[in-house]
Write a protein that holds these residues in place. Structure first.
Motif, PDB file in Angstrom:
ATOM      1  N   ALA A 184     -14.519   3.792 -17.383  1.00  0.00           N
ATOM      2  CA  ALA A 184     -13.287   3.456 -16.665  1.00  0.00           C
ATOM      3  C   ALA A 184     -12.639   4.711 -16.095  1.00  0.00           C
ATOM      4  N   ALA A 185     -12.612   5.763 -16.913  1.00  0.00           N
ATOM      5  CA  ALA A 185     -11.945   7.000 -16.480  1.00  0.00           C
ATOM      6  C   ALA A 185     -12.714   7.719 -15.374  1.00  0.00           C
ATOM      7  N   THR A 186     -13.977   7.337 -15.181  1.00  0.00           N
ATOM      8  CA  THR A 186     -14.774   8.015 -14.154  1.00  0.00           C
ATOM      9  C   THR A 186     -15.098   7.111 -12.960  1.00  0.00           C
ATOM     10  N   THR A 187     -14.608   5.873 -12.976  1.00  0.00           N
ATOM     11  CA  THR A 187     -14.855   4.988 -11.822  1.00  0.00           C
ATOM     12  C   THR A 187     -13.574   4.410 -11.246  1.00  0.00           C
ATOM     13  N   TYR A 188     -12.454   4.634 -11.924  1.00  0.00           N
ATOM     14  CA  TYR A 188     -11.170   4.081 -11.465  1.00  0.00           C
ATOM     15  C   TYR A 188     -10.253   5.280 -11.244  1.00  0.00           C
ATOM     16  N   ASN A 189     -10.327   5.856 -10.067  1.00  0.00           N
ATOM     17  CA  ASN A 189      -9.644   7.130  -9.816  1.00  0.00           C
ATOM     18  C   ASN A 189      -8.772   7.083  -8.573  1.00  0.00           C
ATOM     19  N   ASN A 190      -7.643   7.767  -8.648  1.00  0.00           N
ATOM     20  CA  ASN A 190      -6.864   8.071  -7.458  1.00  0.00           C
ATOM     21  C   ASN A 190      -7.157   9.514  -7.077  1.00  0.00           C
ATOM     22  N   PHE A 191      -7.921   9.688  -6.031  1.00  0.00           N
ATOM     23  CA  PHE A 191      -8.250  11.043  -5.552  1.00  0.00           C
ATOM     24  C   PHE A 191      -8.434  10.856  -4.054  1.00  0.00           C
ATOM     25  N   TYR A 192      -7.291  10.844  -3.330  1.00  0.00           N
ATOM     26  CA  TYR A 192      -7.271  10.429  -1.926  1.00  0.00           C
ATOM     27  C   TYR A 192      -8.142  11.303  -1.024  1.00  0.00           C
ATOM     28  N   GLU A 193      -8.525  12.475  -1.507  1.00  0.00           N
ATOM     29  CA  GLU A 193      -9.448  13.317  -0.736  1.00  0.00           C
ATOM     30  C   GLU A 193     -10.779  12.604  -0.510  1.00  0.00           C
ATOM     31  N   PHE A 194     -11.056  11.595  -1.340  1.00  0.00           N
ATOM     32  CA  PHE A 194     -12.318  10.852  -1.209  1.00  0.00           C
ATOM     33  C   PHE A 194     -12.090   9.400  -0.842  1.00  0.00           C
ATOM     34  N   GLY A 195     -10.876   9.072  -0.412  1.00  0.00           N
ATOM     35  CA  GLY A 195     -10.588   7.695  -0.027  1.00  0.00           C
ATOM     36  C   GLY A 195      -9.494   7.108  -0.898  1.00  0.00           C
ATOM     37  N   SER A 196      -8.896   6.019  -0.407  1.00  0.00           N
ATOM     38  CA  SER A 196      -7.728   5.488  -1.101  1.00  0.00           C
ATOM     39  C   SER A 196      -8.051   4.322  -2.039  1.00  0.00           C
ATOM     40  N   VAL A 199       0.845  -1.194   0.000  1.00  0.00           N
ATOM     41  CA  VAL A 199       0.000   0.000   0.000  1.00  0.00           C
ATOM     42  C   VAL A 199       0.881   1.244   0.000  1.00  0.00           C
ATOM     43  N   LYS A 200       0.319   2.309  -0.608  1.00  0.00           N
ATOM     44  CA  LYS A 200       1.108   3.526  -0.796  1.00  0.00           C
ATOM     45  C   LYS A 200       1.135   4.381   0.462  1.00  0.00           C
ATOM     46  N   ALA A 201      -0.021   4.610   1.044  1.00  0.00           N
ATOM     47  CA  ALA A 201      -0.055   5.538   2.178  1.00  0.00           C
ATOM     48  C   ALA A 201      -1.117   5.155   3.206  1.00  0.00           C
ATOM     49  N   ASP A 202      -2.194   4.548   2.748  1.00  0.00           N
ATOM     50  CA  ASP A 202      -3.313   4.253   3.641  1.00  0.00           C
ATOM     51  C   ASP A 202      -3.130   2.844   4.212  1.00  0.00           C
TER      52      ASP A 202
END
Lengths: 205, 299
Positions: free
Chosen positions: B57-69, A170-173
């Protein structure tokens, strides 16, 4: 000894067997339905890895829970759980080798040497192979109970490596790997406490 | 799992404008109050002819840690983000600092569709049709002063609507940075839309950066501040793990990440891994920015 046919709870073992297969059945039906998200290969590998670790911890929980509850018949399911854990480990590893790397042995060798999470995972797998191979009654007899037991304590090292494998990935979490580490530490703690008590009793006798 | 069975079409993706795309784009442009008409959304020599990744895919597979990892978290949780009203501050070493609503910021700009490859540091990639304008156009409006050498970007800090910010997985708010010449490069885009529509929240609404030759985490989402500064600004992933994520983070198959080989990548929607290209295939355009630099040291 009572006759096998009239033994109460005879049906439990097949039920445990089927329950242990459920994660694979669910994953398979999700794959067929195209319901594995944008990166199905990653989803398959992660899911199998999760279950390998969960079932391994479940197998490790048998003895502590048996001692705490006094439910002696729990021991009957330990081998099956251990072998199911190995089953999911093998599927998890195969998914990485085939689906992720597609037999790119050079890249795989590189990964094992250079990526510490893969090094840890591979070490856990290698440690589990002799345990799975010596799981039969015949092997227990051949090795002798003491030696067999000593060998099978290696499962705690494999379990620790498996948790480390997740932790390094895992990266950070780190919440999820921490949960698994907590469960593993608790199970080990219970076992250590029993060992210490037994030792103390022996000494004070 | 989807396997490709048909050869790629001869028609370049950017030559097709289905009706739905046209309508969506118009709706978007109206809502963004951008002062352009459809005909002026320019085709662009910077666009790749690679097959576009499925929008889903581009709208359901995201890295945006502000909303979870987890990759699915942003698409499930980002609807709580309030993007209207949205103010962007452009300040620091500039002659004419700006504090504007995103609508007023975008209004004078000509939106372009740019089909870019996006390579994540985790070893997967997509091809996304962005709608946006070059960052350099905005920088020209604020007139950086002579001592400005870097650009620092900041994402919104809003733990109430960004649940991931309630735990210190990263140092919030998320920050990114570019050297001024990287920021002024014509490939560097400020995007306000994708797939002919406004940006979905999980993809960084209402305005985000797109730097196609760098790993995806450099392309900061939901920007509230752009500051011109003299020294190299701190960036979130580098603060979290300095040995893993460098300031430059140019896509480079030669420099491995401890967790992932960077030699290959999986294009989302495809089965076999493919070789990763240096600078994500944009070497011709950008390698000149790094002449004389050791990119193994400055990774």
């Amino acid at each position: 000894m009572e006759a096998g046919a009239s033994r109460p709870g005879r049906w439990i073992k097949p039920v445990v067997f089927i329950v242990c297969l459920m994660p694979l059945v669910i994953l398979g039906s999700r794959a067929i339905a195209g319901n594995l998200g944008a990166n199905p290969i990653e989803a398959v590998i992660r899911n199998l890895g999760d279950w390998a670790l969960r079932v391994l911890l479940l197998a490790l929980a048998v003895t502590p829970v048996r001692r705490l509850t006094g439910l002696a018949e729990l021991a009957r399911y330990r081998r099956m759980l251990g072998l199911f854990a190995f089953f999911y480990v093998v599927l998890h590893l195969s998914a990485y080798l085939v689906l992720d790397q597609f037999f790119d042995w050079e890249a795989i060798a590189h990964d094992i040497v250079k990526r510490r999470f893969i090094t840890a995972g591979m070490a856990a797998f290698i440690l589990l192979v002799p345990l799975a191979a010596t799981s039969t009654h015949r092997m227990i007899r051949r090795l002798g109970a003491r030696r067999w037991q000593r060998l099978h304590r290696g499962v705690y090292i494999a379990g620790s490596l498996a948790v480390l494998h997740y932790f390094f990935m895992v990266k950070a979490d780190i919440r999820q790997p921490l949960v698994y580490a907590g469960v593993l530490a608790t199970l080990f703690g219970v076992r250590a406490a029993y060992a210490a008590t037994a030792h103390w009793r022996k000494a004070s006798r | 799992m989807r396997l490709r069975s048909t050869p790629p079409s001869d028609i370049k993706p950017d030559e097709i404008t289905p009706k739905s795309l046209y309508l969506d784009r118009r709706r978007f442009i109206e809502s963004a109050a951008a002062a352009i008409v459809i005909g002026r959304t320019e085709k662009n020599s910077f666009s790749t002819t690679d097959d576009i990744t499925e929008r889903k895919a581009a709208t359901t597979y995201n890295n945006f840690y502000e909303f979870g990892s987890d990759k699915e978290d942003p698409s499930q949780l980002a609807h709580t983000l309030k993007t209207d009203p949205w103010t962007v501050v452009i300040d620091g070493l500039v002659a004419k600092p700006l504090t504007l609503s995103v609508e007023d910021l975008v209004k004078p700009e000509i939106l372009e569709e740019r089909i870019y490859r996006l390579r994540c540091v985790e070893g997967w990639s997509m091809v996304i049709p962005w709608l946006g304008f070059p960052l350099k156009d905005i920088l020209a409006r604020v007139e950086p002063t002579g001592n400005a050498r870097f650009v620092s970007f900041t994402t919104l800090l809003d733990p109430e609507h960004m649940p991931g910010q309630r735990r210190s997985v990263l140092e919030w708010p998320y920050r990114e940075g570019l050297r001024l010449d990287e920021a002024m490069h014509p490939l560097t885009l400020l995007a306000v839309g994708m797939y002919g529509d406004v940006l979905p929240n999980q993809d960084g609404a209402p305005i985000r950066l797109v730097v196609p030759w760098k790993y995806g985490f450099k392309s900061i989402k939901s920007i509230v501040r752009i500051s011109l500064v003299e020294t190299q600004p701190p960036i979130s992933w580098n603060l979290s793990a300095p040995t893993e994520y460098g300031f430059y983070s140019n896509v480079n198959p030669e420099v491995d990440h401890p967790r992932w080989s960077q030699a290959t990548e999986r294009r989302i929607g495809h089965f076999l891994r493919r070789k990763t290209q240096v600078f994500n295939g944009y070497a011709e355009e950008v390698s000149g920015l790094y002449t004389g630099m050791d990119l193994r040291v400055n990774f």
